[in-house]
Write an enzyme that holds these catalytic residues in place. Structure first.
Site, short mmCIF file in Angstrom:
data_model
loop_
_atom_site.label_atom_id
_atom_site.label_comp_id
_atom_site.label_asym_id
_atom_site.label_seq_id
_atom_site.Cartn_x
_atom_site.Cartn_y
_atom_site.Cartn_z
N LYS A 195 8.81 13.82 3.53
CA LYS A 195 8.53 12.93 4.29
C LYS A 195 8.36 11.34 3.69
CE LYS A 195 4.31 10.99 5.22
NZ LYS A 195 4.96 9.74 5.63
N SER A 248 -0.65 6.60 -3.62
CA SER A 248 -2.45 6.12 -4.15
C SER A 248 -2.87 7.25 -4.71
CB SER A 248 -2.81 5.35 -3.10
OG SER A 248 -3.17 6.35 -2.19
N GLU A 269 2.37 11.53 -8.91
CA GLU A 269 2.51 10.26 -9.57
C GLU A 269 1.82 9.04 -8.77
OE1 GLU A 269 3.72 6.97 -10.30
OE2 GLU A 269 5.92 7.33 -9.51
N CYS A 303 4.27 1.01 -9.21
CA CYS A 303 3.06 1.59 -9.74
C CYS A 303 2.99 1.24 -11.42
CB CYS A 303 3.15 3.04 -9.35
SG CYS A 303 4.94 3.79 -9.92
N GLU A 400 -5.68 -1.50 -8.80
CA GLU A 400 -4.27 -1.66 -8.58
C GLU A 400 -4.15 -2.70 -7.58
OE1 GLU A 400 -1.97 1.54 -7.17
OE2 GLU A 400 -0.46 1.10 -8.69
P1 NDP Z 1 -0.45 6.34 0.38
O1 NDP Z 1 -0.85 7.14 -0.88
O2 NDP Z 1 -1.43 6.33 1.44
O3 NDP Z 1 0.87 6.48 0.86
C1 NDP Z 1 1.81 7.35 -0.07
C2 NDP Z 1 2.66 8.48 0.68
O4 NDP Z 1 1.58 9.42 1.29
C3 NDP Z 1 3.21 7.86 2.41
O5 NDP Z 1 4.20 8.64 2.83
C4 NDP Z 1 2.07 8.25 3.21
O6 NDP Z 1 2.17 8.30 4.46
C5 NDP Z 1 1.58 9.65 2.78
N1 NDP Z 1 0.06 10.11 2.89
C6 NDP Z 1 -1.06 9.18 3.42
N2 NDP Z 1 -2.10 10.09 3.67
C7 NDP Z 1 -1.58 11.19 3.34
C8 NDP Z 1 -2.30 12.50 2.98
N3 NDP Z 1 -3.71 12.83 3.69
N4 NDP Z 1 -1.71 13.57 2.84
C9 NDP Z 1 -0.16 13.66 2.58
N5 NDP Z 1 0.39 12.37 2.61
C10 NDP Z 1 -0.11 11.30 2.84
O7 NDP Z 1 -0.44 4.73 0.07
P2 NDP Z 1 -0.46 3.40 0.82
O8 NDP Z 1 0.99 3.17 1.54
O9 NDP Z 1 -1.39 3.54 1.82
O10 NDP Z 1 -0.70 2.40 -0.20
C11 NDP Z 1 -2.02 2.02 -0.48
C12 NDP Z 1 -2.24 1.64 -1.98
O11 NDP Z 1 -1.55 2.75 -2.71
C13 NDP Z 1 -1.42 0.48 -2.20
O12 NDP Z 1 -1.96 -0.72 -2.13
C14 NDP Z 1 -1.14 0.62 -3.69
O13 NDP Z 1 -2.25 0.09 -4.52
C15 NDP Z 1 -1.00 2.17 -3.72
N6 NDP Z 1 0.31 2.79 -3.91
C16 NDP Z 1 0.60 3.33 -5.21
C17 NDP Z 1 2.17 3.62 -5.08
C18 NDP Z 1 2.57 4.29 -6.51
O14 NDP Z 1 3.73 4.48 -6.52
N7 NDP Z 1 1.79 4.29 -7.54
C19 NDP Z 1 2.93 3.93 -4.32
C20 NDP Z 1 2.47 3.39 -2.85
C21 NDP Z 1 1.07 2.81 -2.85
P3 NDP Z 1 2.38 6.88 5.29
O15 NDP Z 1 2.66 5.69 4.58
O16 NDP Z 1 3.44 7.23 6.47
O17 NDP Z 1 1.19 6.77 5.97
#
Ligand code: NDP
Length: 490
Positions: A195, A248, A269, A303, A400
């Site tokens: 996904k 996140s 990760e 990240c 972050e």
């Molecule tokens: P998320 O962790 O919410 O998103 C990452 C992925 O997980 C997306 O595909 C998201 O779907 C999906 N997801 C969301 N909720 C669930 C759940 N309950 N179960 C399974 N999958 C889920 O990150 P965000 O996009 O909301 O970003 C928020 C913060 O996270 C950022 O501001 C940043 O600080 C951090 N972040 C860190 C990353 C890293 O690589 N360390 C990468 C991205 C974000 P969808 O996006 O479609 O809602």
């Protein structure tokens, strides 16, 4: 005639006028509407719900993608389950050939993929063209090489695949994270349901076309689009034997809770708050480039970004002067322009999060520096920023930000640098800048971070494992280590 220091500072301050150099987009066909990639073909969704994916630099809708529901996720997991037996039994060298073919097709379609990645995510074209896409292809190429050598990867053990992997990826490196997830899973004989993130699904849709072009057996790769709910349906589906997540820390914890006791294997990760540590004997100009690459690359949506600069007190002044001067030469604007250094922020929500944290930094007493910078009227933008006068307790030093915002702290001794660097719940990466090899080794031994870069930053290679300590998650991706989460060892 040698120029004086003052003249050279003045020269560096001048922003050279560049003529626009936009990447052509007429060779790219983004469809107005996508279905789901299940069982080897694009199918209509049961959910019948679509949502728009927009270009964050223009706010224009690029396409409509499916918001997959429970039935859609179930169909995808069943398709992957059905494909598993024959894929796992296929001769390893044939599996290898499919992966090589995918790698080759990624290279062939790299211009198209770079444009799609930039339009859907907002990152500068020079980054998607020179980093995201070539590294994605390299990942498939690398794991293609392992597919028929698994017994050498794990000597004296009998590796066997796990089954269906449910993989959820974020929006900062959409295609690259897809490659990090899919390539090792397939090489080890698993099938996958992936996904992509809600705001960046399009390169995964092009990847679905590539799977068809490569004549990958139906069901080996399945892609379901949707928001967080779709992700949670996928990871908790009973047919999924292995969960791989990048995103996140908050969602990582939710996932861990959701699958606790299910026996599923999991790798996470998650976030980071890396220290980029500059000692007084470091080559300063080189360090400035490393700091810029560490935090402003991909608008800081990284990240492992070097979001905390720890600089030795004796060189803080000259280093900051050079850094500020360098910031004023960064070009912010149209991500499709080949000269752009800083593109658009990925979404309105992310922009608001960055703004909120920057406001908290000002309120808590830090000093903000931003170069003069004209922001485009439409789209989501944030200028490259740095904070000085930062205390360790401030939110901008602990949380972050995931944006182009650097927090600068100082230290006097190597011990203090280690203490400050490790004073975080995260532990994904760190950087050390010094002339002394022995100091690099001394620091690397003490830094609680999965990756420690020396006199460089944000370097990635498929052969090298990547992953975190503490709240940055667990498990490794990349290298031989990246195969381990996808096999049972007998
Ligand atoms: P998320 O962790 O919410 O998103 C990452 C992925 O997980 C997306 O595909 C998201 O779907 C999906 N997801 C969301 N909720 C669930 C759940 N309950 N179960 C399974 N999958 C889920 O990150 P965000 O996009 O909301 O970003 C928020 C913060 O996270 C950022 O501001 C940043 O600080 C951090 N972040 C860190 C990353 C890293 O690589 N360390 C990468 C991205 C974000 P969808 O996006 O479609 O809602």
């Amino acid at each position: 005639m040698a120029i004086t220091k003052k003249q050279s500072a003045e020269l560096a301050r001048q922003a050279f006028e560049y003529a626009p150099a936009p990447e052509a987009i007429d060779h790219v066909k983004i469809q107005p509407r996508y279905g789901l990639f299940i069982g080897g073909r694009m199918v209509e969704a049961h959910s019948k719900k679509h949502f728009p994916t927009i270009n964050p630099a223009t706010e224009k809708t690029l396409s409509q993608v499916v918001d997959a529901d429970e039935v859609d996720v179930d169909r995808a997991v069943k398709a992957a389950g059905k494909a598993f037996d024959s894929w796992a039994r296929l001769s390893p060298s044939r599996r290898s050939r499919y992966l090589f073919r995918i790698s080759r097709l990624l290279q062939e379609r790299s211009r198209e993929l770079a444009v799609v990645e930039t339009m859907d995510g907002g990152k500068p074209i020079k980054e998607s063209r020179d980093v995201d896409i070539p590294l994605s292809a390299a990942h498939f190429f690398y794991y293609a090489g392992w597919a028929d050598k698994l017994e050498w990867a794990f000597p004296n053990r009998k590796p066997s695949p796990l089954g269906v992997a449910g993989q959820v990826i974020p929006w900062n490196f959409p295609l690259l994270m897809l490659a990090w997830k899919i390539a090792p899973a397939l090489a080890a004989g698993n099938t996958v349901v992936l996904k992509p993130a809600e705001t960046t699904p399009l390169s995964a849709m092009v990847f679905a076309e590539i799977c068809m072009q490569a004549e990958l057996p139906p069901g080996v790769v399945n892609i379901v689009t949707g928001a967080g709910k779709t992700g949670s349906l996928l990871v908790s589906h009973p047919g999924v034997k292995k969960v791989a997540f990048t995103g996140s820390t908050e969602v990582g914890k939710l996932i861990q809770r959701a699958i606790a006791g299910s026996g599923k294997r999991v790798t996470l990760e998650l976030g980071g708050k890396a220290a980029n540590i500059v000692f007084e004997d470091a080559p300063l100009d080189q360090a400035v480039e490393g700091i810029v690459n560490g935090i402003y690359f991909n608008q800081g949506h990284v990240c492992c970004a070097g979001s905390r600069l720890l600089v030795q007190e004796s060189i803080a002044e000259p280093l900051l002067e050079k850094l500020k001067r360098r910031l004023s030469t960064l070009r912010l604007g149209d991500p499709l322009d080949k000269n752009t250094d800083i593109g658009a922020i990925n979404s309105r929500a992310q922009l608001e999060k960055i703004q909120g944290l920057v406001d908290s930094g000002i309120e808590e007493g830090a000093e903000l520096y931003q170069p003069d910078c004209v922001l485009p009227e439409r789209g989501f933008w944030f200028p490259p920023s740095l904070f000085t006068n930062v205390s360790q307790s401030y939110r901008i030093a602990r949380e972050e930000i995931f944006g182009p915002v650097l927090s600068v702290l100082t230290f006097r001794t190597p011990n203090e640098a280690v203490e400050k660097a490790n004073n975080t719940p995260y532990g994904l990466s760190a950087g050390v800048w010094t002339d002394k090899g022995s100091r690099i080794l001394w620091m690397a031994e003490r830094l609680r971070a999965g990756v420690v870069w020396a006199n460089t930053f944000n370097r990635f290679d498929p052969t090298s494992p990547f992953g975190g300590y503490k709240e940055s998650g667990f498990g490794r991706e990349g290298g031989v280590h990246g195969l381990l989460p996808y096999v049972n060892l007998n």
